[in-house]
Structures are given as structure tokens and as C-alpha cells.
Design a protein around this motif. Structure first.
Motif, PDB file in Angstrom:
ATOM      1  N   LYS A   1      44.126  42.181  44.634  1.00  0.00           N
ATOM      2  CA  LYS A   1      43.201  41.140  44.168  1.00  0.00           C
ATOM      3  C   LYS A   1      42.783  40.226  45.324  1.00  0.00           C
ATOM      4  O   LYS A   1      41.601  39.949  45.523  1.00  0.00           O
ATOM      5  N   LEU A   2      43.768  39.785  46.099  1.00  0.00           N
ATOM      6  CA  LEU A   2      43.462  38.886  47.218  1.00  0.00           C
ATOM      7  C   LEU A   2      42.635  39.597  48.284  1.00  0.00           C
ATOM      8  O   LEU A   2      41.719  38.999  48.868  1.00  0.00           O
TER       9      LEU A   2
ATOM     10  N   VAL B   1      37.123  47.769  44.631  1.00  0.00           N
ATOM     11  CA  VAL B   1      38.496  47.389  44.279  1.00  0.00           C
ATOM     12  C   VAL B   1      39.347  48.650  44.118  1.00  0.00           C
ATOM     13  O   VAL B   1      40.519  48.687  44.522  1.00  0.00           O
TER      14      VAL B   1
ATOM     15  N   GLY C   1      40.537  42.067  47.798  1.00  0.00           N
ATOM     16  CA  GLY C   1      39.176  42.214  47.270  1.00  0.00           C
ATOM     17  C   GLY C   1      38.419  40.899  47.320  1.00  0.00           C
ATOM     18  O   GLY C   1      37.247  40.841  47.716  1.00  0.00           O
ATOM     19  N   TYR C   2      39.116  39.832  46.942  1.00  0.00           N
ATOM     20  CA  TYR C   2      38.526  38.489  46.982  1.00  0.00           C
ATOM     21  C   TYR C   2      38.083  38.142  48.398  1.00  0.00           C
ATOM     22  O   TYR C   2      36.963  37.687  48.641  1.00  0.00           O
ATOM     23  N   ARG C   3      38.982  38.403  49.366  1.00  0.00           N
ATOM     24  CA  ARG C   3      38.693  38.081  50.760  1.00  0.00           C
ATOM     25  C   ARG C   3      37.633  38.994  51.368  1.00  0.00           C
ATOM     26  O   ARG C   3      36.976  38.627  52.346  1.00  0.00           O
ATOM     27  N   SER C   4      37.496  40.186  50.821  1.00  0.00           N
ATOM     28  CA  SER C   4      36.509  41.120  51.364  1.00  0.00           C
ATOM     29  C   SER C   4      35.141  40.928  50.710  1.00  0.00           C
ATOM     30  O   SER C   4      34.174  41.575  51.115  1.00  0.00           O
ATOM     31  N   GLY C   5      35.059  40.065  49.693  1.00  0.00           N
ATOM     32  CA  GLY C   5      33.785  39.881  48.990  1.00  0.00           C
ATOM     33  C   GLY C   5      33.392  41.075  48.141  1.00  0.00           C
ATOM     34  O   GLY C   5      32.220  41.290  47.865  1.00  0.00           O
ATOM     35  N   PHE C   6      34.396  41.843  47.712  1.00  0.00           N
ATOM     36  CA  PHE C   6      34.098  43.018  46.880  1.00  0.00           C
ATOM     37  C   PHE C   6      33.794  42.579  45.451  1.00  0.00           C
ATOM     38  O   PHE C   6      34.669  42.019  44.782  1.00  0.00           O
ATOM     39  N   ARG C   7      32.617  42.864  44.963  1.00  0.00           N
ATOM     40  CA  ARG C   7      32.272  42.546  43.579  1.00  0.00           C
ATOM     41  C   ARG C   7      32.324  43.792  42.698  1.00  0.00           C
ATOM     42  O   ARG C   7      32.560  43.710  41.509  1.00  0.00           O
TER      43      ARG C   7
ATOM     44  N   ARG D   1      35.219  35.645  35.160  1.00  0.00           N
ATOM     45  CA  ARG D   1      35.120  36.971  34.539  1.00  0.00           C
ATOM     46  C   ARG D   1      33.655  37.270  34.158  1.00  0.00           C
ATOM     47  O   ARG D   1      33.353  37.576  33.002  1.00  0.00           O
TER      48      ARG D   1
ATOM     49  N   ARG E   1      48.202  41.555  45.580  1.00  0.00           N
ATOM     50  CA  ARG E   1      47.761  41.775  46.967  1.00  0.00           C
ATOM     51  C   ARG E   1      46.362  42.397  46.984  1.00  0.00           C
ATOM     52  O   ARG E   1      45.487  41.979  47.737  1.00  0.00           O
TER      53      ARG E   1
ATOM     54  N   VAL F   1      43.018  42.202  38.445  1.00  0.00           N
ATOM     55  CA  VAL F   1      42.720  40.763  38.370  1.00  0.00           C
ATOM     56  C   VAL F   1      43.568  40.050  37.317  1.00  0.00           C
ATOM     57  O   VAL F   1      43.856  38.868  37.453  1.00  0.00           O
TER      58      VAL F   1
ATOM     59  N   GLY G   1      44.812  41.783  54.588  1.00  0.00           N
ATOM     60  CA  GLY G   1      43.833  40.707  54.625  1.00  0.00           C
ATOM     61  C   GLY G   1      44.420  39.525  55.373  1.00  0.00           C
ATOM     62  O   GLY G   1      45.297  39.673  56.221  1.00  0.00           O
TER      63      GLY G   1
ATOM     64  N   TYR H   1      45.427  28.971  50.024  1.00  0.00           N
ATOM     65  CA  TYR H   1      45.521  30.240  50.757  1.00  0.00           C
ATOM     66  C   TYR H   1      44.381  30.357  51.761  1.00  0.00           C
ATOM     67  O   TYR H   1      44.592  30.675  52.934  1.00  0.00           O
TER      68      TYR H   1
ATOM     69  N   ASN I   1      31.472  46.624  37.186  1.00  0.00           N
ATOM     70  CA  ASN I   1      30.452  45.976  38.010  1.00  0.00           C
ATOM     71  C   ASN I   1      29.787  46.987  38.936  1.00  0.00           C
ATOM     72  O   ASN I   1      30.449  47.623  39.753  1.00  0.00           O
TER      73      ASN I   1
ATOM     74  N   GLY J   1      35.625  33.281  48.715  1.00  0.00           N
ATOM     75  CA  GLY J   1      36.418  34.480  48.955  1.00  0.00           C
ATOM     76  C   GLY J   1      36.223  34.988  50.366  1.00  0.00           C
ATOM     77  O   GLY J   1      37.162  35.094  51.147  1.00  0.00           O
ATOM     78  N   LYS J   2      34.986  35.276  50.711  1.00  0.00           N
ATOM     79  CA  LYS J   2      34.724  35.931  51.992  1.00  0.00           C
ATOM     80  C   LYS J   2      34.238  34.968  53.080  1.00  0.00           C
ATOM     81  O   LYS J   2      34.677  35.038  54.219  1.00  0.00           O
TER      82      LYS J   2
ATOM     83  N   TRP K   1      29.254  38.211  38.433  1.00  0.00           N
ATOM     84  CA  TRP K   1      29.248  37.861  39.863  1.00  0.00           C
ATOM     85  C   TRP K   1      30.465  38.443  40.576  1.00  0.00           C
ATOM     86  O   TRP K   1      30.494  38.506  41.806  1.00  0.00           O
ATOM     87  N   GLY K   2      31.477  38.788  39.826  1.00  0.00           N
ATOM     88  CA  GLY K   2      32.691  39.336  40.433  1.00  0.00           C
ATOM     89  C   GLY K   2      33.868  39.124  39.514  1.00  0.00           C
ATOM     90  O   GLY K   2      33.828  38.281  38.624  1.00  0.00           O
ATOM     91  N   PRO K   3      34.954  39.887  39.717  1.00  0.00           N
ATOM     92  CA  PRO K   3      36.044  39.882  38.743  1.00  0.00           C
ATOM     93  C   PRO K   3      37.142  38.849  38.985  1.00  0.00           C
ATOM     94  O   PRO K   3      38.048  38.736  38.164  1.00  0.00           O
ATOM     95  N   TYR K   4      37.109  38.117  40.082  1.00  0.00           N
ATOM     96  CA  TYR K   4      38.308  37.377  40.517  1.00  0.00           C
ATOM     97  C   TYR K   4      38.544  36.062  39.794  1.00  0.00           C
ATOM     98  O   TYR K   4      39.664  35.745  39.426  1.00  0.00           O
TER      99      TYR K   4
END
Lengths: 419, 419
Positions: B338-339, B352, B341-347, A322, B336, B395, B295, A342, A94, A297-298, A325-328
């Protein structure tokens, strides 16, 4: 009780005879939503009998030993985009620039075209992975715009037809690239409704289409004309999003479409002050509008416990998985519940259990599936998964032991059963 | 290159001879952090040679066919509480009331006593699961207070000793139930330092101990007296937390303890305005303080990308797993990431990948392990995991194919190897 003759097909209670659509299916020793163990008898796709575990004889065409595992109702993914994943493709690195919806959509289209992806193939791969993970129902939004026309929608309809016995699917005609700003889109959306779309979609009436009232009028008019529901994506923040919620509830009321409208994401409900939020909740309740949230997520997202406790209808889904827009995100609805818990700061099991209800009964309600539920007379759509408690299943995400759709074993040990 | 004679033990490159601590180990065809495939030769626990894949003969005591998978450096869990999990116990239905640190700690102790849990056993179970998930290093905080005395600490020391060849462990003497408000705690903490604790812990100097300056003075004085590092839990919000950060950096500077201090969680860095944050970052950099963040589920947390780009040392960890604080955390450091990155809005993959560095090299740096790294001459601590790209491994969370500690295979296909 139905009057039916059983024949013993399999005496070894640890093994299973996979015979596709069985007339009778007996599931032994499972804990419905973690409660006391039961045996469950399925007849012609419906739950015919639920009795205390051990009280039923091994008499059915197919016998499953639930082995003290959990029994969950079928997982309902009420917000998917099965036309836009990259499942089965080489890993996509990405390199997205920008963060607006427009940036995301443009990047997505660029990659889709470069990779020459087939919506028919990608949606099929999504559905196969979803079924293996215990999903029995999907409502999917499908991109429609002048550049790709109805190609994507036709691909998804093909997948819907292919899996019609193994998955309940609804399609939403979705103007992902705007409607008013993208001439020709409205006509294509109407064509999709004629072809059988189950709901009319919308997207950010202000920030994307720049004319919220006109956007909402068109969405509702088309929905009324074709007798379908409304399901609008609303990412707009703060007071702007709240204004869109007001416009949508007002239009629902004016047209008497109570109970037929969903607003998806609605991040603004997590951003406005409590007093205003309470007024919005009143309007949402008065018009029986469903809120679809998968958390975030954010950023902020709707306060799920507060909405649930107020009586607001809730459902959830995977969103796109997948994809560019993002991997999560992925297809597993139990993982979705885990992430929502969470993000909500839920520590107590009872709060996680509330989310599981949203991801099952909540989704089935928005899809108007009256046959849904773990009760006698309802469709035999359910999942058997290891765990002592539903929250344990949610956090451990172990492969689903069995997925049953209308009495048929459609997945086993995390893998799709192909007939 | 080391001058050594190899003997062919195993010709079939798909199989492995598990001979415990091998003199020579050859890992063929792996992609270090997703880069070009290499073969990697290990000699007496150290990486002796890295060459392009296929260029090495099958000559070693043990040969692993990496089969085109990823090679990651050993995962470093730089913030754990291995004394307080419920692994292996019947599922605990969480019925916590309240949300303050005190509520959480009291509920935790109540359940620990009711269940009669052994810290020695629980920490062992945590370590076993951690190694199987690819963790080669753990820094764990251990509860010490007058009620339980040094029992928990002794249990963890027993586990550290048992796994000394398979895991690098540091212990932090941690006043989870307060220090000044809990007479007798300081003396016990000092006793733990005499027994070999690697760092002196602290906790919320204002909100728990009600006397921030005195709390911080005691923590630093004991650390200086025993020549160990400082690692302080800081949950305090907003300006109150920021004030604690200032006190800690000032004390670090006054005592010349630059490079020896970690502040963990530090949620306040995600709450203060940008101008103030920038001044705090300057103080953190001047005193070479490490920020540990994993996070946060619900609340704010430090802006990881901004801190990383500013040059702040970062590390991360699992925190407590499967405990009474909540059901979500587990031992898998890739989860950890993954979470986070998800919480940081990293696409983007590159963001990552930054987090993966934090969870590997960042943690090894705070643990002062100079032998760490995927380079010739460094310790052979690494993980082989399926995936085309590191973000994919993060992921998908597939079972680790191999975990190697000091050249020894300690886990295979997600399961611990027991000699």
C-alpha cells in the motif's frame, strides 16, 4: 462547577449504559493527549470538570471506564469530498488513463454516471464511517457544475441535516470542473451560497480556468457578497502555483479578508526555493491565511514543520476517499497523520504530535469552532483510543473505543451507534 | 493426481479442525489473486490439485471454507531486521537527534542497551506477528559487530530453528556499524558465515566504510569463500550511490556471480538522470542483480514500474519495524505494498498488482525457493484474506483469515496458531 444532582445508573465500571444524549457523562481514567490520567465530567454536552483520575465518584447518567486509554480531541477532517466516494459499492477496478486534473475529473464523472451513484447515499456512508473513526468535524467540498447542477450539493445538505447532532459539517461550493471554462457554473455556485454553503471554493486559476485573475476575483466577490470564507484548491506546480498564492494573498489583503481564506494542497510550497518560500510565508502570515495540506503520495508538498514553526495556520483532511482518483485514502484521520509523518520523515514523537494538533485544533480553527478543545467549558467532542502515547495511536490505528460528540456516544469499538 | 484415500473428518464446511500438520487439506471457494474461484487440495504440504470451486467433495483431514475470499501466495519479506524491533516493549518515545546512518545506529544501540533487549525474544515476537500477517518467508539482516559480537546472530538463529516448520528464513551477516572502520567485524562476519548465514551483507561502501573498493572486495570474497549470496544496503545518494552500483555490478561480473547479488534500497536509482539510469539498468540486467526496494517515506527511491517493465528482478520487505529508526513500519507486507503504491502514485489496480507480485514471487525468487507458487506441485504456502480484488486487500489491510505454511494452518483471523 455546575450544581447538579447525579444518580448512579451503572455500578460496573467496565460497562456502559448507552442512553443517547445524556445529561451527565462521566469518563474515568483517560490520558488527555497522553498526559496524566484524568476523570472528565460532561454536563449537557459541555466539559464541566476535569480532575485527576480516581478523584471522581461514579455519579452520572452514563459512566465510561476509559481504562487507562488515550483521550484525543475530536478529529477534524478539514478537507473532504464526501460526495464522491465509492463506499459500499462493489470494488471498482481503476483503469484511469492520463494524469491531468481533467483526466481524473472526466474519469470520475464517467464512473459516477455508469454506476448511477447517489450523492445523498454516498455522503451518508462516508459520514458514518468517519464518525466511527473519531471524526467530529468535516469541511467538505461539493462538486457543482452544469451537468449535475445542484444535485450533489442537495445530497450533501441532506446528510448534513441528518447528522447535525453527531457531526459538525461545513460545505464548500466547489467548481471541480472549472468555472470560467464551464458556462453556467458561476450561477450555480451562487445558488449554493444562497442555499447555505459555508465557503466559496476555487480550483487552479491558471491551469484549469486559464484566467487566474478573473477566477480569483469571482471567487472572492461571491464570498464577500454572501459573507462566507474562501477555500481554494491549488495543485499548480512550482512558480505557477506560487504566482497563484501571490494573487490570492493580494486579493485577501485588498478586500480585508484576513483570517477568512484557506489554500488547499498548495504543492508549490514544497517546490520553490527557500528564499521565495520565505517571502510567500510572510505574505501568508500577514493575511492570516490557512494552509490545508494532507501531504502527497508521490509529489512534493508543503514543508509542514517549517510552516508550523513559522506560525502559519495549518489544517488537514482526508481528501476524497475510496474513489476513482485512487485506492489509498480512507476516512481515518489518524491514518492521515501517519501518512503525513511518514512522508515528512518525522521520526520523533514530538513531530507526530504536531501533526495531531494540525488534525484537531488546526482544523477546528479553520472551521471557526470556538467551542472546541479538551478544556472545561468546551464542547464534549472527543475520542478514546487504545495506546500509551499519541504516536502509538497514530501508527497502530486500532478501532476507536469511544467517540463522543457533544456529550453523546456516537461510536463504540469502531462501530457507529445508531439510535 | 496423487492416489490417496480421504476420510471425512469435518462435515460442517464453515468450521475447521485444527490438527497441526495435516496430511490432506482442502481449501474451498477461494479466488487465487482475485481470479475465478477454485477449490485447492493440499497433500503432505504440497498443492496437489486446483479445480473450479464446488467441484471437489468435502473429503480431507482438514477443510477450510474460503467463503469467496482471496487466495494470495505467501507474503515474502525479503528485507527485514528482526533483531532490532521494540515489539512488546513499553512505547518508546523517540528523541533521536541527527539524521545520518551513524546517528541512527548509535541511538539504536543506546536504547537497546538501556532496555536490555534480547535479540532472541524480539526476533521471536517479530516472527510471530509476521506469520499472523501472512508472511511465509523472511530474509533478515542481522547486526554483527565487536560490541555485541555474535549474540544477535545467535538469537536470530534460535528463532529460525524454533519456527523452521512455520516460516522459511534466510539470514544475512550484516555490518550495520561498518566493517573497515570497526576492527574485528570482518572476522565476526566470517564466523557467522561458518555458522550458517545465507548471505553476506554490506553497507554504504563509501559513506560508512570510506573505502568503497576494499569494502566491496571483502564482501564478495567472503561470499565466494562460503558459497553464499551477496545483499548490500546502499543508502548513498545520487552519483555517489550510482558509482557504488557500478562497482557492485563490475565485481559481480568479474567473479561470475550473476544471479547471486541483491542491492537493497538503492535510493540513487531515483535520483540520477534518465540516460544514466538506463545505463545502470543495462548493467543490472546483464548481471542479473536483484533490486530490493520498499520505497521511502520522505526521499527518492527507485522507479519501480520502470525497473519492472525493463525486466529487473525486484523484491521488497518491511525493513526494521517499530524500532528506534521511526514508528511507521510494521510487519504487514500488504501495508508495505500500500505504501509503495501510494509513494509511486499508482492509481490503477494493475500497478498495485505488479507490487503484489514483487512482494510474493519477487521475494521468493531472490530467496531461491523453487517450491514457491500457487500451482500444482508447489508448496502450500498461502494466505486467505477478505476482499473482492487484490488491491482492495492491499488498501483495507483486514486481518488474514488463514495463513497456511506447507499445508499447515499457522494463523487464523489475524492471530497466530500455537500448537
Amino acid at each position: 462547577m455546575h450544581n447538579v444532582k447525579f444518580s448512579v445508573v451503572e455500578k460496573n465500571s467496565h460497562s456502559v449504559t448507552l442512553i443517547g444524549m445524556s445529561k451527565t457523562l462521566l469518563v474515568k481514567n483517560v490520558h488527555p493527549l497522553g498526559k496524566e490520567a484524568v476523570d472528565l465530567l460532561v454536563l449537557d454536552g459541555l466539559i464541566a470538570q476535569i480532575t485527576p483520575a480516581g478523584s471522581t465518584q461514579n455519579q452520572a447518567d452514563t459512566v465510561i471506564d476509559g481504562n487507562n486509554q488515550l483521550l484525543l480531541p475530536g478529529l477534524v477532517n478539514a478537507h473532504a469530498h464526501i460526495d464522491k466516494n465509492l463506499i459500499g459499492q462493489p470494488w471498482h477496478r481503476n483503469e484511469l488513463q492520463g494524469a491531468t486534473i481533467r483526466d481524473l475529473v472526466d474519469y470520475e464523472r464517467k464512473i459516477q454516471l455508469e454506476e448511477g451513484l447517489s450523492t445523498r447515499t454516498q455522503s451518508k456512508l462516508d459520514v458514518e464511517a468517519s464518525i466511527a473513526a473519531g471524526t467530529t468535524h468535516i469541511r467538505t467540498h461539493v462538486d457543482i457544475d452544469p451537468e449535475i447542477g445542484l444535485t450533489g450539493f442537495e445530497g450533501v445538505l441532506g446528510t448534513k441535516e441528518e447528522f447535525k447532532d453527531r457531526l459538525t459539517m461545513q460545505t464548500v461550493a466547489f467548481p471541480q470542473r472549472g468555472m470560467l471554462i464551464n458556462p453556467g457554473t458561476v450561477e450555480l455556485l451562487e445558488e449554493a451560497l444562497k442555499m447555505g454553503a459555508d465557503a466559496m471554493g476555487g480550483l487552479d486559476p491558471s491551469t484549469v480556468d486559464r484566467d487566474p485573475t478573473q477566477h480569483i476575483n469571482i471567487v472572492f466577490d461571491l464570498a464577500q457578497k454572501y459573507g462566507v470564507e474562501v477555500d481554494i484548491h491549488l495543485h499548480e506546480p512550482g512558480m505557477l502555483g506560487a504566482f497563484s498564492v501571490e494573487l490570492i494573498t493580494e486579493r485577501t489583503q485588498a478586500l480585508g479578508m484576513q483570517g477568512l481564506v484557506t489554500i488547499s494542497h498548495v504543492f508549490c510550497l514544497g517546490m520553490v526555493d527557500d528564499g521565495y518560500l520565505n517571502r510567500l510565508i510572510d505574505q501568508i502570515l500577514e493575511n492570516d491565511i490557512t494552509i490545508m495540506s494532507l501531504g502527497s503520495g508521490k509529489g512534493d508538498f508543503p514543508p509542514l514543520k517549517k510552516l508550523n514553526d513559522a506560525g502559519v495556520r495549518l489544517c488537514t483532511g482526508t481528501d476524497g476517499v475510496r474513489d476513482t482518483w485512487g485506492p489509498y485514502n480512507y476516512v481515518d484521520m489518524l491514518e492521515r497523520i501517519k501518512l503525513m509523518g511518514y512522508r515528512s520523515g518525522f521520526r520523533r514523537d514530538e513531530d507526530v504530535e504536531m501533526l495531531l494538533k494540525v488534525a484537531t485544533y488546526g482544523g477546528a480553527a479553520v472551521m471557526k469552532d470556538d467551542s472546541y478543545g479538551l478544556e472545561v467549558g468546551k464542547a464534549a467532542d472527543f475520542v478514546i483510543v487504545p495506546g500509551e502515547a499519541t504516536t502509538q495511536a497514530v501508527v497502530e490505528l486500532r478501532p476507536r473505543s469511544y467517540v463522543i460528540k457533544r456529550g453523546r456516544i456516537v461510536a463504540k469499538d469502531g462501530a457507529l451507534i445508531t439510535d
